[in-house]
Design an enzyme around this catalytic site. Structure first.
Site, short mmCIF file in Angstrom:
data_model
loop_
_atom_site.label_atom_id
_atom_site.label_comp_id
_atom_site.label_asym_id
_atom_site.label_seq_id
_atom_site.Cartn_x
_atom_site.Cartn_y
_atom_site.Cartn_z
CG ASN A 87 -1.51 1.30 1.56
OD1 ASN A 87 -2.44 1.75 0.88
ND2 ASN A 87 -1.01 1.97 2.59
CB ALA A 88 4.26 2.12 1.20
CG ASP A 93 0.99 14.48 -8.95
OD1 ASP A 93 1.54 13.36 -8.91
OD2 ASP A 93 -0.19 14.69 -8.62
CG PHE A 147 -2.22 17.20 -17.32
CD1 PHE A 147 -2.22 17.46 -18.67
CD2 PHE A 147 -1.56 18.08 -16.46
CE1 PHE A 147 -1.58 18.58 -19.18
CE2 PHE A 147 -0.90 19.19 -16.96
CZ PHE A 147 -0.92 19.44 -18.32
CE1 TYR A 152 0.54 7.36 -7.01
CE2 TYR A 152 -1.26 7.62 -8.58
CZ TYR A 152 -0.81 7.27 -7.31
OH TYR A 152 -1.71 6.84 -6.36
P1 NDP Z 1 -0.71 8.56 2.45
O1 NDP Z 1 0.25 9.59 1.97
O2 NDP Z 1 -1.71 8.91 3.48
O3 NDP Z 1 0.10 7.29 2.97
C1 NDP Z 1 1.18 6.78 2.25
C2 NDP Z 1 1.93 5.84 3.14
O4 NDP Z 1 3.06 5.34 2.42
C3 NDP Z 1 2.46 6.50 4.41
O5 NDP Z 1 2.08 5.72 5.51
C4 NDP Z 1 3.97 6.48 4.23
O6 NDP Z 1 4.64 6.19 5.43
C5 NDP Z 1 4.17 5.32 3.29
N1 NDP Z 1 5.42 5.46 2.56
C6 NDP Z 1 5.73 6.37 1.62
N2 NDP Z 1 7.00 6.18 1.20
C7 NDP Z 1 7.48 5.12 1.89
C8 NDP Z 1 8.73 4.43 1.91
N3 NDP Z 1 9.75 4.78 1.11
N4 NDP Z 1 8.89 3.39 2.76
C9 NDP Z 1 7.88 3.04 3.58
N5 NDP Z 1 6.67 3.63 3.60
C10 NDP Z 1 6.49 4.67 2.77
O7 NDP Z 1 -1.42 8.00 1.13
P2 NDP Z 1 -2.78 7.19 0.94
O8 NDP Z 1 -3.13 6.47 2.18
O9 NDP Z 1 -3.74 8.11 0.33
O10 NDP Z 1 -2.34 6.18 -0.21
C11 NDP Z 1 -2.07 4.80 0.04
C12 NDP Z 1 -1.89 4.09 -1.30
O11 NDP Z 1 -3.08 4.21 -2.05
C13 NDP Z 1 -0.77 4.67 -2.16
O12 NDP Z 1 -0.10 3.64 -2.81
C14 NDP Z 1 -1.52 5.52 -3.16
O13 NDP Z 1 -0.80 5.68 -4.36
C15 NDP Z 1 -2.79 4.72 -3.34
N6 NDP Z 1 -3.91 5.47 -3.83
C16 NDP Z 1 -4.45 6.48 -3.08
C17 NDP Z 1 -5.53 7.16 -3.57
C18 NDP Z 1 -6.16 8.25 -2.82
O14 NDP Z 1 -7.09 8.84 -3.37
N7 NDP Z 1 -5.76 8.56 -1.60
C19 NDP Z 1 -6.12 6.84 -4.86
C20 NDP Z 1 -5.50 5.75 -5.54
C21 NDP Z 1 -4.44 5.10 -5.02
P3 NDP Z 1 5.47 7.31 6.20
O15 NDP Z 1 4.48 8.41 6.51
O16 NDP Z 1 6.00 6.60 7.38
O17 NDP Z 1 6.52 7.77 5.22
#
Ligand code: NDP
Length: 246
Positions: A87-88, A93, A147, A152
Protein backbone atom coordinates in the site's frame (compact mmCIF):
# COMPACT_ATOMS: atom_id res chain seq x y z
CA UNK A 1 -4.13 -19.03 15.19
CA UNK A 2 -4.66 -15.54 13.80
CA UNK A 3 -3.38 -14.91 10.31
CA UNK A 4 -0.69 -12.25 10.02
CA UNK A 5 -1.33 -9.33 7.68
CA UNK A 6 1.43 -6.92 6.74
CA UNK A 7 0.23 -3.56 5.44
CA UNK A 8 2.97 -1.28 4.11
CA UNK A 9 2.35 2.39 4.81
CA UNK A 10 -0.32 1.43 7.32
CA UNK A 11 -0.06 4.76 9.12
CA UNK A 12 -1.31 6.66 6.07
CA UNK A 13 -4.91 7.51 5.26
CA UNK A 14 -5.80 4.39 3.35
CA UNK A 15 -3.43 2.06 5.17
CA UNK A 16 -4.84 2.96 8.57
CA UNK A 17 -8.35 2.03 7.46
CA UNK A 18 -7.01 -1.27 6.09
CA UNK A 19 -5.19 -2.02 9.38
CA UNK A 20 -8.34 -1.28 11.39
CA UNK A 21 -10.55 -3.42 9.16
CA UNK A 22 -8.20 -6.41 9.17
CA UNK A 23 -7.70 -6.17 12.94
CA UNK A 24 -11.47 -6.06 13.44
CA UNK A 25 -11.67 -9.30 11.44
CA UNK A 26 -9.16 -10.99 13.73
CA UNK A 27 -5.91 -10.70 11.78
CA UNK A 28 -2.71 -9.93 13.62
CA UNK A 29 -1.84 -6.68 11.85
CA UNK A 30 1.68 -5.46 11.23
CA UNK A 31 2.55 -2.23 9.49
CA UNK A 32 5.68 -0.52 8.24
CA UNK A 33 6.64 3.12 8.55
CA UNK A 34 9.44 5.07 6.93
CA UNK A 35 12.63 4.97 9.03
CA UNK A 36 12.47 8.78 9.33
CA UNK A 37 8.86 8.86 10.53
CA UNK A 38 8.93 10.44 14.00
CA UNK A 39 5.19 10.07 14.55
CA UNK A 40 5.07 6.27 14.50
CA UNK A 41 4.96 5.93 18.30
CA UNK A 42 2.18 8.51 18.57
CA UNK A 43 0.17 6.67 15.94
CA UNK A 44 0.58 3.36 17.76
CA UNK A 45 -0.49 5.00 21.03
CA UNK A 46 -3.55 6.56 19.38
CA UNK A 47 -4.53 3.23 17.88
CA UNK A 48 -4.02 1.48 21.20
CA UNK A 49 -6.43 3.95 22.82
CA UNK A 50 -8.97 2.89 20.20
CA UNK A 51 -8.39 -0.75 21.15
CA UNK A 52 -6.00 -1.81 18.37
CA UNK A 53 -2.71 -3.53 19.19
CA UNK A 54 -0.77 -3.05 15.98
CA UNK A 55 2.82 -4.07 15.44
CA UNK A 56 5.01 -1.62 13.55
CA UNK A 57 8.46 -1.92 12.04
CA UNK A 58 10.62 0.66 10.23
CA UNK A 59 11.14 -0.08 6.57
CA UNK A 60 12.03 1.91 3.49
CA UNK A 61 9.98 -0.06 1.00
CA UNK A 62 11.89 1.49 -1.89
CA UNK A 63 15.11 -0.13 -0.61
CA UNK A 64 15.59 -3.84 -1.27
CA UNK A 65 17.81 -4.51 1.76
CA UNK A 66 15.53 -2.61 4.13
CA UNK A 67 12.56 -4.66 2.92
CA UNK A 68 14.42 -7.97 3.36
CA UNK A 69 15.52 -7.03 6.88
CA UNK A 70 12.05 -5.86 7.84
CA UNK A 71 10.33 -9.04 6.68
CA UNK A 72 13.00 -11.19 8.36
CA UNK A 73 12.43 -9.35 11.66
CA UNK A 74 8.64 -9.65 11.42
CA UNK A 75 8.86 -13.35 10.61
CA UNK A 76 11.24 -13.97 13.51
CA UNK A 77 9.25 -11.96 16.06
CA UNK A 78 5.68 -12.71 15.01
CA UNK A 79 5.64 -15.50 12.44
CA UNK A 80 5.21 -15.87 8.68
CA UNK A 81 3.17 -13.32 6.76
CA UNK A 82 -0.13 -14.63 5.35
CA UNK A 83 -1.46 -11.43 3.76
CA UNK A 84 0.72 -8.75 2.20
CA UNK A 85 -0.88 -5.44 1.27
CA UNK A 86 1.52 -3.36 -0.82
CA UNK A 87 0.00 0.00 0.00
CA UNK A 88 2.89 2.44 0.59
CA UNK A 89 3.12 5.03 -2.13
CA UNK A 90 3.98 8.61 -2.99
CA UNK A 91 3.22 11.14 -5.69
CA UNK A 92 5.59 13.71 -7.22
CA UNK A 93 3.27 15.33 -9.74
CA UNK A 94 4.53 17.55 -12.54
CA UNK A 95 4.26 17.66 -16.29
CA UNK A 96 6.67 15.49 -18.22
CA UNK A 97 8.38 18.65 -19.48
CA UNK A 98 9.31 19.58 -15.90
CA UNK A 99 9.93 16.08 -14.59
CA UNK A 100 13.51 15.35 -13.68
CA UNK A 101 15.10 11.98 -13.05
CA UNK A 102 14.92 12.41 -9.26
CA UNK A 103 11.13 12.67 -9.27
CA UNK A 104 10.80 9.87 -11.77
CA UNK A 105 13.02 7.56 -9.72
CA UNK A 106 11.40 8.39 -6.37
CA UNK A 107 7.94 7.45 -7.59
CA UNK A 108 9.02 4.31 -9.46
CA UNK A 109 11.08 3.11 -6.51
CA UNK A 110 8.44 3.76 -3.86
CA UNK A 111 5.38 2.58 -5.79
CA UNK A 112 6.75 -0.15 -8.06
CA UNK A 113 10.17 -1.37 -6.90
CA UNK A 114 8.59 -1.65 -3.44
CA UNK A 115 6.20 -4.32 -4.73
CA UNK A 116 9.15 -6.47 -5.78
CA UNK A 117 11.09 -5.63 -2.61
CA UNK A 118 8.26 -6.62 -0.24
CA UNK A 119 6.81 -9.53 -2.20
CA UNK A 120 10.18 -11.21 -2.77
CA UNK A 121 10.79 -12.16 0.87
CA UNK A 122 7.22 -13.35 1.57
CA UNK A 123 6.09 -15.14 -1.58
CA UNK A 124 8.11 -18.36 -1.36
CA UNK A 125 7.04 -18.91 2.23
CA UNK A 126 3.39 -18.44 1.17
CA UNK A 127 3.64 -21.01 -1.62
CA UNK A 128 5.42 -23.45 0.70
CA UNK A 129 2.58 -23.12 3.23
CA UNK A 130 -0.01 -23.38 0.43
CA UNK A 131 -1.87 -20.21 1.36
CA UNK A 132 -1.30 -16.51 0.82
CA UNK A 133 -2.79 -13.24 -0.33
CA UNK A 134 -0.88 -10.46 -2.09
CA UNK A 135 -2.83 -7.27 -2.68
CA UNK A 136 -1.31 -4.37 -4.58
CA UNK A 137 -2.82 -0.93 -4.15
CA UNK A 138 -2.59 0.73 -7.54
CA UNK A 139 -4.71 3.64 -8.79
CA UNK A 140 -7.30 4.65 -11.36
CA UNK A 141 -4.53 6.81 -12.79
CA UNK A 142 -2.54 3.68 -13.59
CA UNK A 143 -5.52 2.51 -15.64
CA UNK A 144 -6.37 5.69 -17.51
CA UNK A 145 -3.29 7.94 -17.17
CA UNK A 146 -3.37 11.38 -15.59
CA UNK A 147 -2.02 14.78 -16.54
CA UNK A 148 1.17 15.46 -14.57
CA UNK A 149 1.61 11.86 -13.52
CA UNK A 150 3.79 10.07 -16.07
CA UNK A 151 5.83 8.69 -13.16
CA UNK A 152 2.87 7.67 -10.99
CA UNK A 153 0.75 6.30 -13.86
CA UNK A 154 3.71 4.22 -15.09
CA UNK A 155 4.42 2.84 -11.62
CA UNK A 156 0.77 2.05 -10.91
CA UNK A 157 0.21 0.41 -14.31
CA UNK A 158 3.40 -1.58 -13.74
CA UNK A 159 2.02 -2.92 -10.48
CA UNK A 160 -0.80 -4.61 -12.34
CA UNK A 161 1.55 -6.20 -14.86
CA UNK A 162 3.41 -7.64 -11.88
CA UNK A 163 0.12 -8.85 -10.36
CA UNK A 164 -0.93 -10.73 -13.51
CA UNK A 165 2.44 -12.39 -14.07
CA UNK A 166 2.90 -13.48 -10.45
CA UNK A 167 -0.74 -14.63 -10.22
CA UNK A 168 0.01 -17.11 -13.01
CA UNK A 169 3.12 -18.40 -11.29
CA UNK A 170 1.51 -19.06 -7.90
CA UNK A 171 -2.05 -19.94 -8.93
CA UNK A 172 -1.68 -23.63 -8.07
CA UNK A 173 -0.08 -22.94 -4.71
CA UNK A 174 -3.04 -21.40 -2.87
CA UNK A 175 -1.68 -17.89 -3.26
CA UNK A 176 -3.70 -15.17 -4.95
CA UNK A 177 -2.32 -11.90 -6.29
CA UNK A 178 -4.64 -9.01 -7.05
CA UNK A 179 -4.61 -5.30 -7.71
CA UNK A 180 -7.02 -2.75 -6.32
CA UNK A 181 -7.28 0.49 -8.28
CA UNK A 182 -8.92 3.16 -6.15
CA UNK A 183 -10.18 6.40 -7.59
CA UNK A 184 -9.97 9.55 -5.52
CA UNK A 185 -10.23 8.66 -1.85
CA UNK A 186 -10.46 11.31 0.86
CA UNK A 187 -7.03 10.80 2.45
CA UNK A 188 -4.31 13.36 3.09
CA UNK A 189 -2.74 12.53 -0.30
CA UNK A 190 -5.91 13.76 -2.00
CA UNK A 191 -6.82 16.44 0.54
CA UNK A 192 -3.44 18.05 -0.32
CA UNK A 193 -5.03 18.97 -3.67
CA UNK A 194 -6.42 22.55 -3.44
CA UNK A 195 -10.17 22.55 -2.69
CA UNK A 196 -10.95 24.57 -5.84
CA UNK A 197 -9.20 21.92 -7.96
CA UNK A 198 -11.15 19.17 -6.19
CA UNK A 199 -14.44 21.04 -6.75
CA UNK A 200 -13.83 22.14 -10.32
CA UNK A 201 -11.77 19.34 -11.83
CA UNK A 202 -11.94 16.14 -9.79
CA UNK A 203 -15.41 15.75 -8.27
CA UNK A 204 -17.12 16.55 -11.63
CA UNK A 205 -15.33 13.50 -13.14
CA UNK A 206 -16.88 11.17 -10.57
CA UNK A 207 -20.45 10.04 -11.36
CA UNK A 208 -21.12 9.53 -7.64
CA UNK A 209 -20.07 13.18 -7.11
CA UNK A 210 -17.98 12.43 -4.04
CA UNK A 211 -14.60 11.15 -2.94
CA UNK A 212 -14.35 7.54 -1.86
CA UNK A 213 -13.91 6.61 1.78
CA UNK A 214 -10.81 4.75 3.02
CA UNK A 215 -13.16 2.27 4.71
CA UNK A 216 -14.64 1.38 1.31
CA UNK A 217 -11.22 0.38 0.00
CA UNK A 218 -10.48 -1.43 3.27
CA UNK A 219 -13.62 -3.52 2.79
CA UNK A 220 -12.34 -4.68 -0.59
CA UNK A 221 -8.93 -5.51 0.87
CA UNK A 222 -10.70 -7.55 3.55
CA UNK A 223 -12.62 -9.48 0.91
CA UNK A 224 -9.51 -10.23 -1.17
CA UNK A 225 -7.72 -11.34 2.01
CA UNK A 226 -10.42 -13.83 2.88
CA UNK A 227 -10.87 -17.52 2.16
CA UNK A 228 -14.02 -16.63 0.18
CA UNK A 229 -11.85 -14.82 -2.39
CA UNK A 230 -9.79 -17.94 -3.16
CA UNK A 231 -10.88 -17.99 -6.85
CA UNK A 232 -10.09 -14.32 -7.47
CA UNK A 233 -6.58 -13.87 -8.82
CA UNK A 234 -4.83 -11.66 -11.34
CA UNK A 235 -7.75 -9.24 -11.10
CA UNK A 236 -7.58 -5.46 -11.12
CA UNK A 237 -10.59 -4.30 -9.18
CA UNK A 238 -11.66 -0.71 -9.70
CA UNK A 239 -13.20 1.21 -6.80
CA UNK A 240 -13.73 4.69 -8.14
CA UNK A 241 -17.37 5.81 -7.92
CA UNK A 242 -17.83 5.16 -11.64
CA UNK A 243 -15.05 7.53 -12.70
CA UNK A 244 -13.44 5.03 -15.05
CA UNK A 245 -15.00 1.84 -16.39
CA UNK A 246 -13.48 -0.80 -18.59
P1 NDP B 1 -0.71 8.56 2.45
O1 NDP B 1 0.25 9.59 1.97
O2 NDP B 1 -1.71 8.91 3.48
O3 NDP B 1 0.10 7.29 2.97
C1 NDP B 1 1.18 6.78 2.25
C2 NDP B 1 1.93 5.84 3.14
O4 NDP B 1 3.06 5.34 2.42
C3 NDP B 1 2.46 6.50 4.41
O5 NDP B 1 2.08 5.72 5.51
C4 NDP B 1 3.97 6.48 4.23
O6 NDP B 1 4.64 6.19 5.43
C5 NDP B 1 4.17 5.32 3.29
N1 NDP B 1 5.42 5.46 2.56
C6 NDP B 1 5.73 6.37 1.62
N2 NDP B 1 7.00 6.18 1.20
C7 NDP B 1 7.48 5.12 1.89
C8 NDP B 1 8.73 4.43 1.91
N3 NDP B 1 9.75 4.78 1.11
N4 NDP B 1 8.89 3.39 2.76
C9 NDP B 1 7.88 3.04 3.58
N5 NDP B 1 6.67 3.63 3.60
C10 NDP B 1 6.49 4.67 2.77
O7 NDP B 1 -1.42 8.00 1.13
P2 NDP B 1 -2.78 7.19 0.94
O8 NDP B 1 -3.13 6.47 2.18
O9 NDP B 1 -3.74 8.11 0.33
O10 NDP B 1 -2.34 6.18 -0.21
C11 NDP B 1 -2.07 4.80 0.04
C12 NDP B 1 -1.89 4.09 -1.30
O11 NDP B 1 -3.08 4.21 -2.05
C13 NDP B 1 -0.77 4.67 -2.16
O12 NDP B 1 -0.10 3.64 -2.81
C14 NDP B 1 -1.52 5.52 -3.16
O13 NDP B 1 -0.80 5.68 -4.36
C15 NDP B 1 -2.79 4.72 -3.34
N6 NDP B 1 -3.91 5.47 -3.83
C16 NDP B 1 -4.45 6.48 -3.08
C17 NDP B 1 -5.53 7.16 -3.57
C18 NDP B 1 -6.16 8.25 -2.82
O14 NDP B 1 -7.09 8.84 -3.37
N7 NDP B 1 -5.76 8.56 -1.60
C19 NDP B 1 -6.12 6.84 -4.86
C20 NDP B 1 -5.50 5.75 -5.54
C21 NDP B 1 -4.44 5.10 -5.02
P3 NDP B 1 5.47 7.31 6.20
O15 NDP B 1 4.48 8.41 6.51
O16 NDP B 1 6.00 6.60 7.38
O17 NDP B 1 6.52 7.77 5.22
Amino acid sequence: MARIALVTGGMGGLGEAVCIKLAALGYKVVTTYSPGNTKAKDWLATMEKQGFQFHAFPCDVSDYNSAQECVATITKELGPIDVLVNNAGITRDMTFKKMDKTNWDAVIRTNLDSVFNMTKPVCDAMTERGWGRIINISSVNGQKGAFGQTNYSAAKAGMHGFTKALALEVARKGVTVNTISPGYIGTKMVMAIPQEVLDSKIIPQIPMARLGKPEEVAGLVAYLSSDEAAFVTGANIAINGGQHMY
